[in-house]
Design a protein around this motif. Sequence first.
Motif, PDB file in Angstrom:
ATOM      1  N   ILE A 226      45.194  33.333  25.912  1.00  0.00           N
ATOM      2  CA  ILE A 226      43.843  32.868  25.557  1.00  0.00           C
ATOM      3  C   ILE A 226      42.801  33.521  26.457  1.00  0.00           C
ATOM      4  N   THR A 227      43.016  33.470  27.765  1.00  0.00           N
ATOM      5  CA  THR A 227      42.084  34.110  28.703  1.00  0.00           C
ATOM      6  C   THR A 227      42.337  35.606  28.825  1.00  0.00           C
ATOM      7  N   LYS A 228      43.532  36.042  28.388  1.00  0.00           N
ATOM      8  CA  LYS A 228      43.961  37.438  28.531  1.00  0.00           C
ATOM      9  C   LYS A 228      43.966  37.863  29.995  1.00  0.00           C
ATOM     10  N   ALA A 229      44.459  36.962  30.823  1.00  0.00           N
ATOM     11  CA  ALA A 229      44.492  37.225  32.265  1.00  0.00           C
ATOM     12  C   ALA A 229      45.574  36.365  32.916  1.00  0.00           C
ATOM     13  N   ILE A 230      45.914  36.735  34.161  1.00  0.00           N
ATOM     14  CA  ILE A 230      46.877  35.996  34.969  1.00  0.00           C
ATOM     15  C   ILE A 230      46.109  35.042  35.877  1.00  0.00           C
ATOM     16  N   ARG A 231      46.473  33.792  35.818  1.00  0.00           N
ATOM     17  CA  ARG A 231      45.788  32.782  36.623  1.00  0.00           C
ATOM     18  C   ARG A 231      46.072  33.007  38.106  1.00  0.00           C
ATOM     19  N   SER A 232      45.021  32.944  38.925  1.00  0.00           N
ATOM     20  CA  SER A 232      45.196  33.151  40.358  1.00  0.00           C
ATOM     21  C   SER A 232      45.505  31.867  41.098  1.00  0.00           C
TER      22      SER A 232
END
Length: 405
Positions: free
Chosen positions: A156-162
Amino acid sequence: MNKVHLITLCFLLTAIYAFSPLKGQEKFTLQQADASLQHAVQQIKVLAERSAEGMLPKTYDKGKNFDSESGWWTSGFYPGTLLYLYEYSGEESLLHLAREKLRLLEKEKYNTTTHDLGFMLYCSFGNAMRITGDTAAYREILLKGAESLATRYSPITKAIRSWDFDNFPVIIDNMMNLEFLNSASRLSGDRHFADISVIHANTTMLNHYRKDYSCYHVVDYDPKTGKVIKKKTNQGAFDESAWARGQAWGLYGYTMMYRDTGDRKYLTFAKKIASYMLKHPNMPKDLIAYWDYDAPDLPDDSKYAQYVDYRDVSTASLTASALLEMSTMVKGKLSRYYRETAERILYNLSTDRYTAKQGTNGGFLLMHSVGSIPHNSEVDVPLSYADYYYVEALLRYKNYYHASN
């Protein structure tokens, strides 16, 4: 020679002198690189003696060494540095020390609570596999670690959560962990890891960067819609400032992404980041950056005004390593510019101003790093990752020297 020719010659000489990042300064040499690496081999033995059993070195302050447990984000840098120095020197004692620490780290392959597994596992086990050639010993650890890292990706965010607070925060530092995923795809033949890496890099390119190619530290997304909620800082001077190490994380990360994918858009992007950093009016003459590129302009009443002159050698080490790699990706004057700029950084880092004397500094190599000024944490101290990327840059310099001669 007539007056016109004399003026023309003077202009040309001035232009050449101004273009070179090494003007007025001795050129960094292979002999200096070897001397710095030999110093590092001896100095890290001091650090090994001061490191608590079952722990991993982190920093040194006010006469005391500070270590971390394996779950801390910097845990992989010390064994990684040992492995780099073993690769350089061939001293088996360094490999033995590294393996002792790797045993502490192995359990982190199951850790799904952090995005820092690239730092923790790839800088350590990744180097161990590359240097020793023992794929059987390290393959499962690396692939399980990559699987753990991949669980933090959201389509959904197209990213890896930090981090596991706020909404869905993504920090620029996360660009450095993508190399771990790229390597996992090569090791396993599974494109899933590399696909996540590419998508995350593209999302970061779109949302983290300003028009001048400086970057925000943190972008917080809505986990349900993927929309950006807020762009801010956690370790910089203020939300719209350019936290120095964040700029270096991005420079290194997009340089690496070009190397791993061959997509020239990443190299083009890295070149623009480099231009922002190196041409910034607040970049010091010795190219050892302040902790934030906007710090020298902070007003007197700013809560960080007393920190304006603090340098961050971890930023400088990262930058030198990235620029050396970039110099092999471009040609002509630009290649020379990147290489000579990196050489100047290494030259200055290797002086007494930034390199600790043998046996001092708790066994760490470099002095004057900054962890997080807003948190009053690790200010003007040595840091394990500053040493790691400094040694990496020295080795890259030696490799570049041999490849070009």
